[in-house]
Design a protein around this motif. Structure first.
Motif, PDB file in Angstrom:
ATOM      1  N   ASP A 133     -10.131   8.138   3.510  1.00  0.00           N
ATOM      2  CA  ASP A 133      -8.592   7.910   3.799  1.00  0.00           C
ATOM      3  C   ASP A 133      -7.929   9.099   4.672  1.00  0.00           C
TER       4      ASP A 133
ATOM      5  N   GLN B 131      -2.436   7.320   2.796  1.00  0.00           N
ATOM      6  CA  GLN B 131      -2.079   6.948   1.556  1.00  0.00           C
ATOM      7  C   GLN B 131      -2.013   8.053   0.568  1.00  0.00           C
TER       8      GLN B 131
ATOM      9  N   SER C 127       0.865  -1.197  -0.014  1.00  0.00           N
ATOM     10  CA  SER C 127       0.010  -0.040   0.210  1.00  0.00           C
ATOM     11  C   SER C 127       0.796   1.193   0.004  1.00  0.00           C
ATOM     12  N   ASP C 128       2.125   1.062   0.264  1.00  0.00           N
ATOM     13  CA  ASP C 128       3.259   2.221   0.470  1.00  0.00           C
ATOM     14  C   ASP C 128       3.296   2.765  -0.891  1.00  0.00           C
TER      15      ASP C 128
ATOM     16  N   TRP D 293       0.922   9.627  -1.604  1.00  0.00           N
ATOM     17  CA  TRP D 293       0.891   9.693  -3.378  1.00  0.00           C
ATOM     18  C   TRP D 293       1.097  11.260  -3.553  1.00  0.00           C
TER      19      TRP D 293
ATOM     20  N   THR E  24      -5.223   4.199  -8.526  1.00  0.00           N
ATOM     21  CA  THR E  24      -5.520   4.025  -7.046  1.00  0.00           C
ATOM     22  C   THR E  24      -7.113   3.696  -6.818  1.00  0.00           C
TER      23      THR E  24
END
Length: 260
Positions: free
Chosen positions: A112, A124, A84-85, A128, A105
């Motif tokens: 989130d 997240q 997920s990173d 990004w 994504t």
């Protein structure tokens, strides 16, 4: 469509971060010999050749082609654990040698951001947005509920101090004809808060067949895709200059040295 427009600016890849059975990319790239994400173990060192061979190739009717990294295995294969990173995906793209990376994504942006803020951790979405030369592209249906969800996402991003000034909003029409008044009002509100608001017209071919045959898209759809690519490039140039500096390459993993 964004990849088709940006491929002229440099070698381009789409990284599919969604679960296989909820993603359209495996079916859109079916029939190729590419190994996909399953051929790239996250716990092993990779070479550029390995990463390139794992990517499927998309060839539009005109212009340069681009590549896709997705999980193209059969539907009944065990689920592939995807990291997920965002930094890990950036590192994978750097190994592959691409100049333009489009991350598809699936996480809900507003939820989130709010969930991470309440939990005291980095979202997240911020991960990004903090990548080198990242331009957030927020997509929503051009409907009352779609524009409401987009406005909530924008408010969450603004409250968290994320870079709305270089974000591009895309309103996707679900039918032909004039946009609803609430959508036009929402677009007016978003225009000064984002780098650009792009309207993507309804295209029956996309609804029926997805992006398997991009040559059959309507001319106005291709024109809107070109406008979207131009808006993304313009946002990047406005933030970092007309000639983007080289993006930093992640440091390679060093080989373990046995103790004497």
């Amino acid at each position: 469509m964004l990849a088709t427009g940006l491929a002229a600016a440099g070698r381009t890849v789409v990284v599919d971060t969604g679960p296989r059975l909820s993603s359209p990319w495996p079916s859109w790239t079916a029939g190729q010999e590419a190994g996909g994400l399953a051929a790239l173990p996250a716990d092993q060192a990779l070479t550029r050749t390995q990463v390139q061979q794992a990517a499927a190739l998309q060839r539009p009717a005109a212009g340069p082609g681009w590549q896709v990294l997705t999980d193209g295995r059969d539907w009944h294969s065990p689920p592939l654990p995807l990291v997920s990173d965002p930094a890990a995906w950036y590192q994978l793209a750097a190994i592959g040698g691409w100049q333009v990376v489009i991350a598809d994504t699936t996480h809900p942006v507003a939820h989130d951001v709010l969930d991470s803020r309440c939990a005291g951790r980095t979202s997240q979405t911020r991960g990004w947005c903090d990548l080198p030369y990242a331009i957030p592209v927020l997509c929503a249906a051009a409907t009352s509920s779609g524009i409401q969800a987009l406005q909530q996402a924008v408010m969450a991003l603004n409250a968290e101090g994320l870079p709305l000034h270089r974000a591009v909003a895309v309103l996707v029409a679900t039918t032909d004809g004039r946009l609803p008044a609430v959508v036009r009002a929402g677009a007016t509100m978003l225009t000064p808060r984002t780098a650009a608001v792009v309207h993507l017209p309804h295209d029956p071919h996309i609804r029926a067949h997805g992006l398997r045959e991009p040559a059959r898209l309507r001319p106005r759809t291709r024109q809107a895709a070109a406008q979207l690519a131009s808006a993304v490039l313009a946002a990047a140039f406005a933030a970092w200059g007309q000639t983007l500096p080289d993006a930093p390459c992640p440091a390679p993993l060093s080989a373990a040295v046995p103790a004497l």
